[in-house]
Design an enzyme around this catalytic site. Structure first.
Site: not given
Length: 462
Positions: A34, A182, A184-185, A201, A266, A441
């Protein structure tokens, strides 16, 4: 044509293996059916990060007043966001073409099949077939979106990740089934631009591979921005006969019906093992994975396998490391086997999550007596200045020897911070050595030093 090495598949496992082989003097070819770069560059890691960046920019604009800036009338252009993402992916794929040319690697376009005697047959898009010979062949054929029997993908209403980044129009509502990286994104992206999102879930916590504290903190953050989350829930069926989708979801409290324009499946990946000649050649597989040794050699001489199709985490950086290790062994070097317990995992929603090594629960189950330290970003000067006070760094050490067992982070930019822990663990750094390594810092990365100090009762800023 005769080659020292033919690589089948040009994802981050395949193309990296090919480049390393060329560097080591092997005459190399790569076969791709591809686009160069595989799923990661074209339909995975890279274009999703482009989508997430657009969502993040929109989120910044919507909260500009918190930084003393007034912005009026900001709105998203879904098609322009998708177009930018595709442009980023196309640019990366062209970059791989350049690298192939630079390293004098022959690119063969078509669908490959291994044959006995070190032969590789390639069928081009026009139907023509050519045969090539190689002393060594690496299978790097990757994976695709996994389909559940109760969640058959039609590519229009019930979709996988590939369609999710190229929809013709923005859905008003979406059900995301599965809450790994995947799921969650995409949930974060679509919610950010105005789609009503519900995450379903099967297990008790979202991002179930992560430390439980991180999982719970992420769930709180996502709920706060309007994402509905259902855990311990199972999608039993999806009816697509109407305008949208009706998903039947079974939970502990009973069965309910959720309605949405789109259902995104997903639930992991399936490996691409079909039709590549494994059975004919006699390559052994088990539960959808090719069986290999520590250096990715199969039971057949001259045939190797890397990436999603073998044991280990199905991650781009894992595939790349496996490709390099495999090729260096082929070339007669003596690489170390990969330590799969020191592989970082990252999820690029907002807040980001990143982790490596043992979770607190896993460390205890492994028999370690542990010291645990945590440092919240709410106590970080840089995080306060940046307006990114959500989250924390959690570190785990072996109480007896100070071994750095694991780190789990949730917050802004933590995917860039986790590499410090990966290197520290590789170098067998102890907790006290982290504490005594002076961190700059103000930075977010100070939180690692502060969390380590917390584990040993020496934290300053808590």
């Amino acid at each position: 044509m005769n080659y020292d090495l033919i690589v089948i598949g040009s994802g981050p496992g395949g193309y990296v293996a090919a480049i390393r082989a060329a560097q080591l003097g092997l005459k190399t070819a790569i076969v791709e059916r591809e686009s160069l770069g595989g799923i990661c560059l074209n339909w995975g890691c890279i274009p999703t990060k482009a989508l997430l960046k657009s969502a993040q920019v929109f989120d910044y604009i919507n909260h500009a007043s918190e930084y003393g800036i007034t912005v009026d009338g900001a709105k998203t252009d879904f098609n322009a966001i998708i177009k930018r993402s595709r442009g980023v992916a196309d640019g990366m794929s062209k970059g791989i073409q350049f690298l192939m040319k630079k390293n004098k690697i022959d690119v063969i376009m078509g669908t490959a099949k291994i044959k006995k005697g070190g032969k590789v047959e390639v069928k081009a898009a026009d139907g023509s077939v050519k045969e090539y010979a190689a002393k060594h062949t690496i299978l790097a054929t990757g994976g695709r979106s996994r389909e559940l029997p109760s969640l058959k993908q039609d590519g229009k209403k019930v979709i996988g990740y590939r369609q999710a980044m190229n929809l013709p129009e923005q859905p008003k509502s979406m059900i995301v089934v599965g809450s790994g990286a995947i799921g969650i994104e995409f949930a974060y992206f679509y919610n950010s631009i105005g789609t009503k999102v519900t995450v379903v879930e099967y297990l008790d916590n979202i991002v179930p591979l992560e430390d439980e504290e991180v999982s719970k903190a992420l769930a709180r953050s996502l709920k706060k921005v309007g994402i509905e989350i259902m855990t311990s829930a199972n999608v039993e069926s999806v009816d697509t006969s109407g305008n949208g989708c009706k998903a039947t979801v079974k939970t502990a409290s009973g069965t309910q019906t959720l309605e949405a324009d789109i259902v995104l499946s997903a639930v992991g990946i399936s490996t691409n093992l079909e039709g590549i000649g494994l059975e004919e050649v006699g390559v052994k597989t088990d539960k959808g994975k090719v069986l290999v040794d520590d250096f990715y050699k199969t039971n057949i001489e001259g045939v190797y396998a890397i990436g999603d199709i073998v044991k280990g985490q199905a991650l781009a950086h894992v595939a790349s490391a496996e490709g390099i290790t495999c090729v260096e062994k082929i070339a007669g070097h003596h690489p170390e086997p990969i330590n799969y317990n020191n592989i970082p995992g990252c999820t690029y929603c907002t807040p980001e999550i990143a982790s490596v090594g043992y979770t607190e629960k896993a460390a205890k189950e492994a028999g370690y007596e542990i010291k645990v330290g945590k440092f919240p970003f709410s106590a970080s000067g840089k995080a306060s200045a940046a307006g990114a006070k959500d989250g924390f760094v959690k570190v785990i050490f072996d109480a007896k020897y100070g071994e750095f067992l694991g780190a789990h982070m949730i917050g802004s930019n933590v995917t860039e911070m986790i590499a410090e822990v990966v290197v520290a663990r590789k170098l067998e750094t102890t907790g006290m050595e982290i504490i005594k390594s002076v961190h700059p810092h103000p930075t977010m990365s100070e939180a690692i030093m502060e969390a380590a100090a917390d584990a040993y009762g020496e934290v300053i800023h808590l």
